[in-house]
Design an enzyme around this catalytic site. Structure first.
Site, PDB file in Angstrom:
ATOM      1  N   GLU A 121      60.981  -7.087  79.121  1.00  0.00           N
ATOM      2  CA  GLU A 121      59.786  -7.578  79.806  1.00  0.00           C
ATOM      3  C   GLU A 121      58.682  -6.527  79.758  1.00  0.00           C
ATOM      4  OE1 GLU A 121      60.756  -8.694  83.775  1.00  0.00           O
ATOM      5  OE2 GLU A 121      62.039 -10.383  83.166  1.00  0.00           O
ATOM      6  N   GLN A 135      47.319 -23.833  64.276  1.00  0.00           N
ATOM      7  CA  GLN A 135      47.627 -25.171  64.801  1.00  0.00           C
ATOM      8  C   GLN A 135      46.514 -25.536  65.786  1.00  0.00           C
ATOM      9  OE1 GLN A 135      52.136 -26.077  65.154  1.00  0.00           O
ATOM     10  NE2 GLN A 135      51.957 -23.909  65.691  1.00  0.00           N
ATOM     11  N   LYS A 183      43.211 -27.068  46.106  1.00  0.00           N
ATOM     12  CA  LYS A 183      44.653 -26.818  46.161  1.00  0.00           C
ATOM     13  C   LYS A 183      45.299 -27.808  47.115  1.00  0.00           C
ATOM     14  CE  LYS A 183      44.967 -23.738  50.113  1.00  0.00           C
ATOM     15  NZ  LYS A 183      45.301 -22.436  50.679  1.00  0.00           N
ATOM     16  N   ASP A 213      38.142 -15.382  52.277  1.00  0.00           N
ATOM     17  CA  ASP A 213      38.887 -16.182  53.249  1.00  0.00           C
ATOM     18  C   ASP A 213      38.821 -15.486  54.602  1.00  0.00           C
ATOM     19  OD1 ASP A 213      40.359 -18.311  54.167  1.00  0.00           O
ATOM     20  OD2 ASP A 213      41.978 -18.081  52.723  1.00  0.00           O
ATOM     21  N   ASP A 237      47.588 -14.021  54.720  1.00  0.00           N
ATOM     22  CA  ASP A 237      48.871 -13.972  55.413  1.00  0.00           C
ATOM     23  C   ASP A 237      49.967 -13.596  54.420  1.00  0.00           C
ATOM     24  OD1 ASP A 237      51.044 -14.234  57.052  1.00  0.00           O
ATOM     25  OD2 ASP A 237      50.762 -16.346  57.500  1.00  0.00           O
ATOM     26  N   ALA A 261      49.756 -14.099  51.303  1.00  0.00           N
ATOM     27  CA  ALA A 261      49.011 -13.776  50.072  1.00  0.00           C
ATOM     28  C   ALA A 261      49.269 -14.756  48.938  1.00  0.00           C
ATOM     29  CB  ALA A 261      49.304 -12.347  49.599  1.00  0.00           C
ATOM     30  N   THR A 282      48.087 -17.904  48.599  1.00  0.00           N
ATOM     31  CA  THR A 282      46.852 -18.581  48.225  1.00  0.00           C
ATOM     32  C   THR A 282      45.955 -17.679  47.381  1.00  0.00           C
ATOM     33  OG1 THR A 282      46.848 -20.059  50.144  1.00  0.00           O
ATOM     34  CG2 THR A 282      44.722 -19.586  49.141  1.00  0.00           C
TER      35      THR A 282
END
Length: 314
Positions: free
Chosen positions: A42, A100, A195, A221, A225, A227, A229
């Protein structure tokens, strides 16, 4: 004490180097704060100084480990509110859980809204963030939000390099607005990679829209993340006649084998910012890091003095 309250800056463990750079630019010391862990994992947090009546800015990107850093941020906000801080302003250079942002298919969560709710419920009075993955996330908040953009910083670097015959390329249809704004800053034409994603973190190039033959391509971009793409896009551009390929993003997420993909890719240079702290093992020779500290510091000072922040968007 000013009518705005004394300005204080605190940070968690996500990116203390950026927080220190911001504090140094403003000319204030980082607030005394211990953020650790109990033996069961915690988050334990203890303020080491009074914040009563102060205007506090907490600098904490919610990058990996996202759950740890997000929980640190929420607990810090709660502690500051209970210690009678006048305003708690949350500075999130990288806003996690942003991908999201809508129900793309049935029974999907909307995590970007969930995080906004958590920040508000914990007591945040204002949010300052950079290059949200989707602009509509600004509307998920019922408190003021200042959305800073890193494009001018990235564009300035390429203008100084004076690249011959550039073309700015959006790696997907969703990034066209960002790429168009970047192209306008460079005075360069725009191209788009069409794409599709057959699965999460998997991309396939279908077509390239625009005149790219013989040019120097700059892929832009908001984040890199895994990589996939960017590297796939670079390979497709070279196959279709560009001379060389650069890449630029604001947020170097670089999860999984992303760094290795970039190392082995045909990209000449990958330009990123320090919204996310890069450990030494991710600082490969191709990656060039620019600082956003001055931009964020200017925004903090303008918010503190109740001045317009919009001039920083230019």
């Amino acid at each position: 004490m000013s009518s705005e309250g004394e300005l204080k800056i605190f940070t968690g463990n996500a990116n203390p180097a950026l927080a220190q750079e911001i504090a140094d630019y403003i000319g204030v010391p980082l607030g005394e704060c211990e953020v650790g862990r109990f033996k069961d994992g915690e988050v334990h947090m203890q303020l080491g100084e009074s914040v009563r009546g102060s205007s506090v800015f907490v600098i904490q990107p919610t990058s990996a480990p996202v759950n740890e850093n997000l929980m640190e941020l929420l607990i810090m906000i709660d502690a500051l509110k209970r210690a009678s801080a006048r305003h708690v302003n949350v500075v999130i250079p990288y806003y996690g859980y942003a991908r999201q942002d809508r129900k793309a298919k049935a029974r999907d969560p909307i995590t970007a809204k969930l995080v906004a709710n958590l920040l508000e419920k914990s007591g945040a009075n204002r949010v300052i963030c950079m290059d949200l993955h989707a602009g509509q996330i600004q509307g998920f908040f019922d408190i003021p939000l200042d959305h800073l953009v890193g494009l001018p910083i990235l564009a300035g670097h390429f203008l100084e390099k004076n690249i011959d015959n550039p073309v700015v390329v959006s790696p997907d249809m969703g990034g066209v607005t960002r790429a168009r704004a970047f192209a306008q800053r460079l005075g360069a034409p725009l191209a788009i990679i069409d794409k599709r994603r057959p699965a999460v973190n998997v991309a396939q190039v279908m077509n390239i829209i625009g005149d790219i033959a013989g040019k120097t391509a700059i892929l832009i971009d908001d984040m890199i993340d895994t990589a996939g793409t960017i590297t796939l896009g670079a390979e497709a551009l070279l196959e279709r006649g560009v001379q060389e390929v650069y890449a630029a993003c604001v947020h170097p997420v670089l999860s999984g084998d992303g760094v290795e993909k970039l190392r082995e890719s045909p990209l000449r240079e990958i330009l990123v910012t320090n919204t996310i702290a890069l450990p030494p093992e991710k600082r490969i020779a191709k990656i060039h890091v620019l600082s956003v500290a001055e931009l964020i510091a200017e925004a903090i000072m303008r918010v503190h003095k109740n001045r317009s922040v919009s001039q920083l968007f230019n």
